[in-house]
Design a protein around this motif. Sequence first.
Motif, mmCIF file in Angstrom:
data_model
loop_
_atom_site.group_PDB
_atom_site.id
_atom_site.type_symbol
_atom_site.label_atom_id
_atom_site.label_comp_id
_atom_site.label_asym_id
_atom_site.label_seq_id
_atom_site.Cartn_x
_atom_site.Cartn_y
_atom_site.Cartn_z
ATOM 1 N N THR A 41 10.597 0.706 -1.747
ATOM 2 C CA THR A 41 8.779 2.741 -1.742
ATOM 3 C C THR A 41 7.945 2.168 -1.899
ATOM 4 O O THR A 41 7.398 1.350 -1.645
ATOM 5 N N CYS A 42 6.994 2.597 -2.364
ATOM 6 C CA CYS A 42 5.731 2.212 -2.311
ATOM 7 C C CYS A 42 5.439 1.476 -3.308
ATOM 8 O O CYS A 42 5.256 1.561 -4.134
ATOM 9 N N PRO A 43 4.323 0.479 -2.565
ATOM 10 C CA PRO A 43 4.708 -0.571 -3.654
ATOM 11 C C PRO A 43 3.098 -0.502 -4.997
ATOM 12 O O PRO A 43 2.787 -0.553 -5.977
ATOM 13 N N LYS A 44 2.109 0.086 -4.308
ATOM 14 C CA LYS A 44 1.067 0.248 -5.027
ATOM 15 C C LYS A 44 1.343 1.710 -5.950
ATOM 16 O O LYS A 44 1.200 1.247 -7.085
ATOM 17 N N ASN A 45 2.730 2.170 -5.522
ATOM 18 C CA ASN A 45 2.913 3.175 -6.894
ATOM 19 C C ASN A 45 3.370 2.009 -7.167
ATOM 20 O O ASN A 45 3.335 2.951 -8.769
ATOM 21 N N LEU A 47 2.773 -0.693 -9.024
ATOM 22 C CA LEU A 47 1.705 -1.749 -9.220
ATOM 23 C C LEU A 47 1.154 -0.534 -10.200
ATOM 24 O O LEU A 47 1.219 -0.743 -11.516
ATOM 25 N N LYS A 48 0.664 0.487 -10.144
ATOM 26 C CA LYS A 48 0.567 2.028 -10.790
ATOM 27 C C LYS A 48 1.122 2.052 -12.382
ATOM 28 O O LYS A 48 0.315 1.910 -13.347
ATOM 29 N N MET A 49 2.676 2.254 -11.733
ATOM 30 C CA MET A 49 3.448 2.470 -12.555
ATOM 31 C C MET A 49 3.071 1.669 -14.146
ATOM 32 O O MET A 49 3.575 1.873 -15.328
ATOM 33 N N TYR A 50 3.479 0.053 -13.270
ATOM 34 C CA TYR A 50 3.261 -1.039 -14.254
ATOM 35 C C TYR A 50 2.566 -1.075 -15.135
ATOM 36 O O TYR A 50 2.256 -1.384 -16.683
ATOM 37 N N CYS A 51 1.135 -0.799 -14.152
ATOM 38 C CA CYS A 51 0.020 -1.206 -15.759
ATOM 39 C C CYS A 51 0.064 0.123 -16.255
ATOM 40 O O CYS A 51 -0.475 -0.268 -17.664
ATOM 41 N N ARG A 52 0.732 0.875 -16.270
ATOM 42 C CA ARG A 52 0.021 2.757 -17.002
ATOM 43 C C ARG A 52 0.719 2.011 -18.380
ATOM 44 O O ARG A 52 0.620 2.100 -19.364
ATOM 45 N N ILE A 99 1.576 -6.706 -2.039
ATOM 46 C CA ILE A 99 1.503 -5.408 -1.702
ATOM 47 C C ILE A 99 1.414 -5.616 0.210
ATOM 48 O O ILE A 99 2.248 -5.367 0.921
ATOM 49 N N ARG A 100 1.357 -7.136 0.626
ATOM 50 C CA ARG A 100 1.451 -7.378 1.678
ATOM 51 C C ARG A 100 2.659 -7.359 1.811
ATOM 52 O O ARG A 100 3.303 -7.207 3.076
ATOM 53 N N GLN A 101 3.146 -8.018 0.537
ATOM 54 C CA GLN A 101 4.767 -8.040 1.696
ATOM 55 C C GLN A 101 5.526 -6.748 1.559
ATOM 56 O O GLN A 101 6.513 -6.757 1.916
ATOM 57 N N TYR A 102 5.666 -5.260 0.883
ATOM 58 C CA TYR A 102 5.911 -4.701 1.083
ATOM 59 C C TYR A 102 5.338 -3.311 1.391
ATOM 60 O O TYR A 102 5.703 -2.567 1.352
ATOM 61 N N GLN A 103 4.057 -3.178 2.063
ATOM 62 C CA GLN A 103 3.681 -2.565 2.351
ATOM 63 C C GLN A 103 3.827 -1.286 3.191
ATOM 64 O O GLN A 103 4.250 -0.259 3.350
ATOM 65 N N TYR A 104 5.103 -2.553 4.194
ATOM 66 C CA TYR A 104 6.086 -1.646 5.363
ATOM 67 C C TYR A 104 6.186 -0.447 4.902
ATOM 68 O O TYR A 104 6.389 0.482 5.543
ATOM 69 N N ASN A 105 6.588 -0.146 3.387
ATOM 70 C CA ASN A 105 6.921 1.079 3.183
ATOM 71 C C ASN A 105 6.706 2.264 2.641
ATOM 72 O O ASN A 105 7.002 3.134 3.532
ATOM 73 N N SER A 106 5.146 1.935 2.533
ATOM 74 C CA SER A 106 4.307 2.810 2.548
ATOM 75 C C SER A 106 3.827 2.790 4.070
ATOM 76 O O SER A 106 3.539 4.161 4.713
#
Length: 115
Positions: A41-45, A47-52, A99-106
Amino acid sequence: MAIEGGGDYAFVDMAELCLVSDVVIPSKLKVSDFDKYKGTTCPKNHLKMYCRKMGEYTKDEKLLMHLFQESLTKAVVTWYTNLESSRVHSWKDLMVAFIRQYQYNSDMAPNRMQL
């Protein structure tokens, strides 16, 4: 501490096994039950959930970096454990690498126009 047969391994010092050195884990820390990132799935999402979930600890980079592994599963854990500490000095470095490693999902996810 010496490990019996340690000469057979590339590491002997326990510190060499850690991505983050000198991390201080608060005695009252209750590790959140994280949604595990599987690499699909989207790595940025993620990261957002982890930080929250880590809300009150977002100023402690070493703790964020160390506990990030608790939010990973399967092949993503292998990716994390293979990171070289000499290349990851900060939480930002870890986020960029992730993000670089899993960006392809986005990149592969269809947008509204494609649907």
